[in-house]
Structures are given as C-alpha cells and as structure tokens.
Design a protein around this motif. Structure first.
Motif, PDB file in Angstrom:
ATOM      1  N   ALA A 138     -87.432 110.336   9.037  1.00 45.64           N
ATOM      2  CA  ALA A 138     -88.822 109.924   8.849  1.00 45.64           C
ATOM      3  C   ALA A 138     -89.114 108.590   9.520  1.00 45.64           C
ATOM      4  O   ALA A 138     -90.221 108.357  10.018  1.00 45.64           O
ATOM      5  CB  ALA A 138     -89.140 109.838   7.353  1.00 45.64           C
ATOM      6  N   LYS A 168     -92.418 107.686  11.961  1.00 43.41           N
ATOM      7  CA  LYS A 168     -93.379 106.639  11.619  1.00 43.41           C
ATOM      8  C   LYS A 168     -93.477 105.583  12.719  1.00 43.41           C
ATOM      9  O   LYS A 168     -94.574 105.120  13.061  1.00 43.41           O
ATOM     10  CB  LYS A 168     -92.996 105.988  10.290  1.00 43.41           C
ATOM     11  CG  LYS A 168     -93.152 106.921   9.101  1.00 43.41           C
ATOM     12  CD  LYS A 168     -92.663 106.279   7.820  1.00 43.41           C
ATOM     13  CE  LYS A 168     -92.809 107.219   6.637  1.00 43.41           C
ATOM     14  NZ  LYS A 168     -92.305 106.631   5.377  1.00 43.41           N
ATOM     15  N   VAL A 206     -96.879 104.526  14.800  1.00 47.73           N
ATOM     16  CA  VAL A 206     -97.404 103.161  14.808  1.00 47.73           C
ATOM     17  C   VAL A 206     -97.560 102.661  16.242  1.00 47.73           C
ATOM     18  O   VAL A 206     -98.562 102.017  16.593  1.00 47.73           O
ATOM     19  CB  VAL A 206     -96.495 102.220  14.002  1.00 47.73           C
ATOM     20  CG1 VAL A 206     -96.880 100.765  14.222  1.00 47.73           C
ATOM     21  CG2 VAL A 206     -96.574 102.561  12.515  1.00 47.73           C
ATOM     22  N   MET A 253     -95.479 114.250  14.523  1.00 47.93           N
ATOM     23  CA  MET A 253     -96.242 113.462  13.554  1.00 47.93           C
ATOM     24  C   MET A 253     -97.183 114.305  12.696  1.00 47.93           C
ATOM     25  O   MET A 253     -97.806 113.794  11.780  1.00 47.93           O
ATOM     26  CB  MET A 253     -97.048 112.386  14.291  1.00 47.93           C
ATOM     27  CG  MET A 253     -96.178 111.347  14.964  1.00 47.93           C
ATOM     28  SD  MET A 253     -97.144 110.050  15.793  1.00 47.93           S
ATOM     29  CE  MET A 253     -97.476 110.836  17.357  1.00 47.93           C
ATOM     30  N   SER A 301    -102.119 103.006  10.994  1.00 50.43           N
ATOM     31  CA  SER A 301    -100.902 102.282  11.383  1.00 50.43           C
ATOM     32  C   SER A 301    -100.414 101.384  10.251  1.00 50.43           C
ATOM     33  O   SER A 301     -99.209 101.308   9.972  1.00 50.43           O
ATOM     34  CB  SER A 301    -101.170 101.445  12.636  1.00 50.43           C
ATOM     35  OG  SER A 301    -101.509 102.259  13.731  1.00 50.43           O
ATOM     36  N   PHE A 313     -98.510 103.282   7.596  1.00 48.78           N
ATOM     37  CA  PHE A 313     -97.132 103.610   7.961  1.00 48.78           C
ATOM     38  C   PHE A 313     -96.234 102.373   7.923  1.00 48.78           C
ATOM     39  O   PHE A 313     -95.086 102.444   7.488  1.00 48.78           O
ATOM     40  CB  PHE A 313     -97.094 104.252   9.352  1.00 48.78           C
ATOM     41  CG  PHE A 313     -97.361 105.725   9.329  1.00 48.78           C
ATOM     42  CD1 PHE A 313     -96.408 106.615   8.884  1.00 48.78           C
ATOM     43  CD2 PHE A 313     -98.578 106.219   9.740  1.00 48.78           C
ATOM     44  CE1 PHE A 313     -96.642 107.972   8.856  1.00 48.78           C
ATOM     45  CE2 PHE A 313     -98.834 107.575   9.723  1.00 48.78           C
ATOM     46  CZ  PHE A 313     -97.862 108.463   9.271  1.00 48.78           C
ATOM     47  N   SER A 320     -95.316 101.598   4.419  1.00 53.23           N
ATOM     48  CA  SER A 320     -94.321 102.518   3.871  1.00 53.23           C
ATOM     49  C   SER A 320     -92.913 102.180   4.350  1.00 53.23           C
ATOM     50  O   SER A 320     -91.919 102.522   3.688  1.00 53.23           O
ATOM     51  CB  SER A 320     -94.669 103.964   4.253  1.00 53.23           C
ATOM     52  OG  SER A 320     -94.455 104.180   5.638  1.00 53.23           O
ATOM     53  N   LEU A 321     -92.808 101.495   5.496  1.00 46.85           N
ATOM     54  CA  LEU A 321     -91.502 101.121   6.028  1.00 46.85           C
ATOM     55  C   LEU A 321     -90.926  99.880   5.351  1.00 46.85           C
ATOM     56  O   LEU A 321     -89.716  99.704   5.268  1.00 46.85           O
ATOM     57  CB  LEU A 321     -91.597 100.869   7.538  1.00 46.85           C
ATOM     58  CG  LEU A 321     -91.892 102.115   8.407  1.00 46.85           C
ATOM     59  CD1 LEU A 321     -92.097 101.690   9.851  1.00 46.85           C
ATOM     60  CD2 LEU A 321     -90.757 103.125   8.303  1.00 46.85           C
TER      61      LEU A 321
END
Length: 276
Positions: A113, A117, A121, A164, A267, A270, A273-274
């Motif tokens: 994943a 992502k 981005v 994606m 963006s 994402f 989430s990282l």
C-alpha cells in the motif's frame, strides 16, 4: 454484514450513498472517476465488515474501479454531447491503456500500500501545483507528441490508474494541458479514459481475488464488492451529468483552481495516512 446492528448498517448505507453523490459530481466536473473518494470510504466500511487487512485495500480498489464504470460512461456521454472530447487522442490511447490496466491489476495484487500511496501523492501533488499556479505557459511542448509518444503516455496512464483505483483523469488532465490543450478539452477527454480504465481494471481485480473468496464479505466477486457497486454506482451515475454541466458553465480559471484544490486534499489524505 449480517452481524452488523441495524443502526450501523443504516450509517454504512448513508455513507455509500453520500460517496456516490460526491463521486458523480467529481466525475462530471473534472473528468475523474472519483476513486479518490470511493476508496477511503470503502476502506472504513470493509473494516467494519472485518475484511482482513491484507486484502482490504485490494477490495477497495477493485470495487472502486467497478463503480467507476457507469459513472464514467455517463460523464463521457455528457461531455461528448458538448463536442469537447478529443476523440483522436482516445483512439491513440485505447490499446496501450487497456493493456497496461490489465498489467497493473496483476501487479496491484502484490504491491504494498505504501508504494501505491506514494505514486498517487507524486502525481496528484504535481498536478495540483501546476493548476493552482495559474501559469498557462507551463508546457512540455506546444503540441501533443507523435503516435509513439502518445502510446507511451497511454501506458503510463493505464498502469498508474489501475494501481490507484482511479479513472485516470488526474494524470491525463495534466498531460493534455502541458501539451497545450484547454482544461475543458482535457476534462472531457479524461472522462472517456475512465471507461477504458474501469472495465478491464474491474475484471482484472475480480480474477486477482478469486482465490480469496473465502476471506471476502458476502456478495463479492473476487476483489469487487457487489454491495458497494449496487449502492454507489447508481447514485454517482445520476449525478455525473450535473457535474459536467457545472464544468462547462465555470470559467477556465475557476475550474483549474477547483480541480487543484481537490487534488491537494486527496494528496493530504494519503500523506496523513502514511504518517499517522
């Protein structure tokens, strides 16, 4: 799904219907399939259904591609009726896009994943910077490349989009405007790409998830949830023509800013989430 209380089930249905409204509006306005909206909503829903983490993202992406099918068709018909679609471009892109989407579907079943992502981005962020800058003089070239160059672009668009779970508009809009095409032509043409990407993409994810059927929620075919499709697709399809009318009624600069802000928000989601 049968073990979810009625109140929670109603919340899930409302979330899916709301995602359908937003997806259809985005598809019509920006020529995108709306996958950036669908995927995170489905991720939360499938979490409540106890879908294993190892395959949850795959189910989200596959279902997103399936949902994009009718939305993209409706959006493409609306834009084509206004004569803004660059049909010669779509003809050049058709074969390389479809083949690379199939390849991307096979790769996505094993890709982490994090990689998906980061790619999103990078693509969405660079596109947003260009749009928000208001610089019409940013060009790769004054015109589109030849047949070989266009086919290579088709491979890039198809591969990235299938990884994606998007309809390709974020990438093709940027490429077309960097080659001197107007944002209205780019948006209209991108709506046709959604059709070319979503159909083979959904089929590829169905096949990729066939061996995981025992771990998937009821009413799933491979990595495609028929429940998600049934609730989101009709709503988004009905709303897509409204989005197309709004796009053609908006001044060019306002449409660029709206699309740029949309890409920045996606963006940021994402990136968060990282690091969260």
């Amino acid at each position: 799904m049968l073990g979810i209380p009625l109140q929670d089930l109603l919340v899930l249905v409302a979330a899916l219907l709301g995602a359908g409204l937003v997806t259809g509006l985005l598809a019509g306005m920006f020529g995108v399939g709306g996958g950036a909206v669908i995927v995170p909503v489905l991720y939360q829903i499938f979490g409540l259904l106890d879908v294993p983490e190892a395959i949850r993202m795959h189910l989200c992406v596959g279902t997103s591609l399936a949902i994009i099918i009718p939305t993209s068709i409706q959006s493409f018909r609306a834009h084509r009726a206004r004569g803004k679609v660059l049909e010669a471009v779509l003809r050049l892109w058709a074969v390389p896009v479809v083949l690379s989407v199939i390849a991307g579907g096979a790769i996505a079943a094993f890709a982490p994943a994090l990689l998906l992502k980061l790619v999103f981005v990078a693509v969405a962020g660079s596109n947003a910077v260009k749009l928000l800058s208001g610089r019409d003089d940013w060009r790769i070239a004054p015109d589109l490349p030849g047949r070989l160059g266009m086919r290579l672009y088709g491979v890039l668009i198809g591969l990235a989009s299938s990884l994606m779970g998007i309809g390709g508009g974020a990438i093709s809009n940027m490429l077309l405007t960097l080659h001197g095409r107007s944002i209205h032509n780019a948006v209209a043409t991108s709506s046709g790409l959604g059709v070319l990407i979503s159909i083979p993409g959904a089929i590829a994810y169905m096949l990729a998830g066939w061996s995981q059927m025992a771990s998937l929620p009821p009413l799933s075919v491979g990595y495609v949830s028929l429940l998600g499709f049934a609730l989101v697709a009709p709503t988004s399809t009905l709303v897509a023509p409204l989005g197309a009318r709004l796009a053609h009624a908006m001044p060019k600069r306002r449409l660029e800013i709206a699309f740029g802000v949309f890409l920045l928000l996606v963006s940021a989601r994402f990136v968060w989430s990282l690091i969260a």
